[in-house]
Design a protein around this motif. Sequence first.
Motif, PDB file in Angstrom:
ATOM      1  N   LYS A 118     -59.627 -24.285 -77.932  1.00  0.00           N
ATOM      2  CA  LYS A 118     -59.281 -25.636 -78.371  1.00  0.00           C
ATOM      3  C   LYS A 118     -58.039 -26.127 -77.640  1.00  0.00           C
ATOM      4  O   LYS A 118     -58.001 -27.239 -77.127  1.00  0.00           O
ATOM      5  CB  LYS A 118     -59.023 -25.639 -79.887  1.00  0.00           C
ATOM      6  CG  LYS A 118     -58.858 -27.009 -80.476  1.00  0.00           C
ATOM      7  CD  LYS A 118     -60.170 -27.760 -80.453  1.00  0.00           C
ATOM      8  CE  LYS A 118     -59.962 -29.238 -80.753  1.00  0.00           C
ATOM      9  NZ  LYS A 118     -61.204 -29.999 -80.570  1.00  0.00           N
ATOM     10  N   TYR A 174     -61.308 -27.071 -89.285  1.00  0.00           N
ATOM     11  CA  TYR A 174     -60.215 -27.339 -88.361  1.00  0.00           C
ATOM     12  C   TYR A 174     -59.769 -26.070 -87.638  1.00  0.00           C
ATOM     13  O   TYR A 174     -60.002 -24.960 -88.106  1.00  0.00           O
ATOM     14  CB  TYR A 174     -58.998 -27.906 -89.117  1.00  0.00           C
ATOM     15  CG  TYR A 174     -59.314 -29.092 -89.965  1.00  0.00           C
ATOM     16  CD1 TYR A 174     -59.393 -30.360 -89.406  1.00  0.00           C
ATOM     17  CD2 TYR A 174     -59.561 -28.951 -91.328  1.00  0.00           C
ATOM     18  CE1 TYR A 174     -59.692 -31.457 -90.190  1.00  0.00           C
ATOM     19  CE2 TYR A 174     -59.873 -30.037 -92.122  1.00  0.00           C
ATOM     20  CZ  TYR A 174     -59.935 -31.298 -91.543  1.00  0.00           C
ATOM     21  OH  TYR A 174     -60.233 -32.388 -92.319  1.00  0.00           O
ATOM     22  N   THR A 175     -59.086 -26.308 -86.537  1.00  0.00           N
ATOM     23  CA  THR A 175     -58.404 -25.205 -85.863  1.00  0.00           C
ATOM     24  C   THR A 175     -56.983 -25.144 -86.417  1.00  0.00           C
ATOM     25  O   THR A 175     -56.319 -26.172 -86.501  1.00  0.00           O
ATOM     26  CB  THR A 175     -58.354 -25.482 -84.342  1.00  0.00           C
ATOM     27  OG1 THR A 175     -59.687 -25.607 -83.869  1.00  0.00           O
ATOM     28  CG2 THR A 175     -57.624 -24.379 -83.618  1.00  0.00           C
ATOM     29  N   GLU A 206     -64.716 -16.952 -77.302  1.00  0.00           N
ATOM     30  CA  GLU A 206     -64.480 -18.081 -78.184  1.00  0.00           C
ATOM     31  C   GLU A 206     -64.319 -19.366 -77.378  1.00  0.00           C
ATOM     32  O   GLU A 206     -63.858 -19.341 -76.242  1.00  0.00           O
ATOM     33  CB  GLU A 206     -63.179 -17.862 -78.957  1.00  0.00           C
ATOM     34  CG  GLU A 206     -62.993 -16.499 -79.533  1.00  0.00           C
ATOM     35  CD  GLU A 206     -63.735 -16.340 -80.830  1.00  0.00           C
ATOM     36  OE1 GLU A 206     -64.177 -17.361 -81.387  1.00  0.00           O
ATOM     37  OE2 GLU A 206     -63.894 -15.197 -81.283  1.00  0.00           O
ATOM     38  N   VAL A 220     -56.884 -30.291 -85.098  1.00  0.00           N
ATOM     39  CA  VAL A 220     -56.027 -29.118 -85.188  1.00  0.00           C
ATOM     40  C   VAL A 220     -54.954 -29.393 -86.240  1.00  0.00           C
ATOM     41  O   VAL A 220     -54.481 -30.525 -86.348  1.00  0.00           O
ATOM     42  CB  VAL A 220     -55.339 -28.843 -83.821  1.00  0.00           C
ATOM     43  CG1 VAL A 220     -54.460 -27.607 -83.908  1.00  0.00           C
ATOM     44  CG2 VAL A 220     -56.362 -28.722 -82.718  1.00  0.00           C
ATOM     45  N   ALA A 234     -60.922 -22.356 -80.986  1.00  0.00           N
ATOM     46  CA  ALA A 234     -61.378 -23.382 -81.926  1.00  0.00           C
ATOM     47  C   ALA A 234     -61.893 -22.733 -83.205  1.00  0.00           C
ATOM     48  O   ALA A 234     -62.492 -21.662 -83.190  1.00  0.00           O
ATOM     49  CB  ALA A 234     -62.472 -24.225 -81.287  1.00  0.00           C
ATOM     50  N   GLY A 235     -61.623 -23.410 -84.325  1.00  0.00           N
ATOM     51  CA  GLY A 235     -62.168 -22.972 -85.605  1.00  0.00           C
ATOM     52  C   GLY A 235     -61.609 -21.652 -86.107  1.00  0.00           C
ATOM     53  O   GLY A 235     -62.212 -21.003 -86.954  1.00  0.00           O
ATOM     54  N   LYS A 236     -60.480 -21.244 -85.575  1.00  0.00           N
ATOM     55  CA  LYS A 236     -59.865 -19.990 -86.023  1.00  0.00           C
ATOM     56  C   LYS A 236     -58.439 -20.267 -86.485  1.00  0.00           C
ATOM     57  O   LYS A 236     -57.886 -21.342 -86.250  1.00  0.00           O
ATOM     58  CB  LYS A 236     -59.802 -18.979 -84.864  1.00  0.00           C
ATOM     59  CG  LYS A 236     -61.133 -18.667 -84.244  1.00  0.00           C
ATOM     60  CD  LYS A 236     -61.916 -17.711 -85.117  1.00  0.00           C
ATOM     61  CE  LYS A 236     -63.255 -17.424 -84.464  1.00  0.00           C
ATOM     62  NZ  LYS A 236     -64.262 -16.941 -85.375  1.00  0.00           N
ATOM     63  N   LYS A 259     -60.151 -23.672 -92.321  1.00  0.00           N
ATOM     64  CA  LYS A 259     -60.613 -23.071 -91.064  1.00  0.00           C
ATOM     65  C   LYS A 259     -62.057 -23.466 -90.743  1.00  0.00           C
ATOM     66  O   LYS A 259     -62.446 -23.522 -89.577  1.00  0.00           O
ATOM     67  CB  LYS A 259     -60.494 -21.551 -91.212  1.00  0.00           C
ATOM     68  CG  LYS A 259     -60.834 -20.757 -90.010  1.00  0.00           C
ATOM     69  CD  LYS A 259     -60.450 -19.324 -90.230  1.00  0.00           C
ATOM     70  CE  LYS A 259     -61.644 -18.532 -90.694  1.00  0.00           C
ATOM     71  NZ  LYS A 259     -61.384 -17.073 -90.585  1.00  0.00           N
TER      72      LYS A 259
END
Lengths: 252, 285
Positions: free
Chosen positions: A5, A198-199, A2, A169, A30-32, A195
């Motif tokens: 971030k 954003y993180t 991954e 975030v 990131a993105g999780k 999600k």
Amino acid sequence: MEKIKIDIQELDLFFDKKQVLKNVSLHIPAGKITAIIGPSGCGKSTLLRSLNRMHDLNPQARLSGKIMLDELNILHGNTNVVHLRRRIGMVFQKPNPFPKSIAENVSYGLKINGLHDKKKLAEAVENSLRAAALWDEVKDDLDKSALDLSGGQQQRLCIARAVAVEPEVILMDEPCSALDPISTAKVEELMLELKKKYTLVIVTHNMQQAQRVSDFTAFMYLGELIEVGETRQIFQKPQHDLTKNYVEGHFG
Amino acid sequence: MKRKIIQILGMALMIAATLVVVAILGVVLFDLTAKGAPVLSWEFLTQSPKKGMTEGGIFPAIFGTTAVTLLSTMLATPLGIGCAIFLHEYAPDNAFTRLIRASIRNLAGVPSIVYGLFGVAIFVQFLGMGASLLAAGCTLGLLTLPSIITTTEEALRNVPRLTREGALALGATKWETIRTVVLPSALPGILTGVILALSRGAGETAPILFTGVAFYSRYLPGSVFDEFMALPYHLYILSTQHHAIEEVRPLAYATALTLILLVFMLNLTAFWARARWQRSLGAGK
Ligand SMILES: Nc1ncnc2c1ncn2[C@@H]1O[C@H](COP(=O)(O)OP(=O)(O)OP(=O)(O)O)[C@@H](O)[C@H]1O
Ligand SMILES: [Mg+2]
């Protein structure tokens, strides 16, 4: 692997002489959605608040170690906290709307950042309220006081307020602990929606919630990060006895 | 059973205490109204005193009291609020600031005549304002300052930390947070404090006694450097210093009634402003 971030490296934190975070290292992908769990007082909020430098307010807090947001060294003295907090938004445990109208609450962050164009502000208010799944409930009451909303609506308003400045975030510290089950379900749905853009880092005491929404889970105990991994692994095959005991509900 | 009796007894005692207070207030108000109201007329409120204050009205005194009170508020409010913001939001909490705080509390208890003497020394003489509306306004302002600072600090303290953090987390600076979130939240409390201080100031005689109030003045003050008449002082003269005290007694009662009505109106304004503000904030939730 991954994309990372936020990269927390060997973070120590003292309140006066008391060490509250001990050598915490953690990658926030990131993105999780990353969930932080652990018994009360283990330092979850403290860790979360380190990420957007909320400890700056507390003269007793001393931090060492490193936290990177992409290329930005968060804890560095030269880092512009105002910019940082625009990139990392925060939703608190209890809804904390400002004593202003609904629209003013949402546009607050944009206004203090210098946006005064009425049309753009109105657009941002609508988009953010839609993103927080609140638009349909309040679209006729934008000028009414935010304090008249229900607790669940207030919390979604606070999410809209955080989303409005388009951070990268969003930190959420037990965002559902003051909400009823229906509002909680709405906020959880919202997290999954957010999600995509954003993180998210959430602190929660609710094991079901962590499993329902998060991709990764970090377990903390007495200021230390004991174990981190994919949520399914943490809940089904924890490596540490402490983690196992906690997720199985033996203490907490 | 016993607890219930105790509760009823306690209730009864508290109701009795309340009744006593209300009764005393009622008697005073009734007496004042009964003796003052017959004299109270449009002429009384709008004309100057005549014939050695045995006839005519009290308009210069109403005007003077209003002016000196407004002036003192204009001076003391920004200063008091600024001081409270500094003390509460910026100053570190150490022995020195605690000493300052304690001093401010103590100042609130200093007899008003002391403020009067201080006003003479500083404003009238040292700063050369002479006995004037300005000097009296400054002195009255000084008198109300401690209570404005204390109530403002209290109102700031009552703003939840979570509300402040909400603004900071959105990237507001400390000052932006104070200006846009903290002060609006604290405003009803601040407003109440200011108006209560102001209505106390309006009834004071001692601080204006040597600093600018006139025994008699046919004209209204033309500038802040003129002397002025004031209701409390006029009342004092009518009831103790006049050459025909018995004769002017009704005038004295009417003056007292006017003063009370003025203060009452001020308090009502405070009440109204507070209620209005709170409604616009979503009524005390
Ligand atoms: N401002 C502070 N000053 C001193 N100690 C503090 C401060 N804030 C938190 N602590 C201490 O740090 C430890 C961690 O607190 P923290 O709030 O991070 O726990 P938490 O894991 O979020 O707990 P909870 O689940 O109850 O919210 C606690 O022992 C707490 O007493
Ligand atoms: Mg916490």
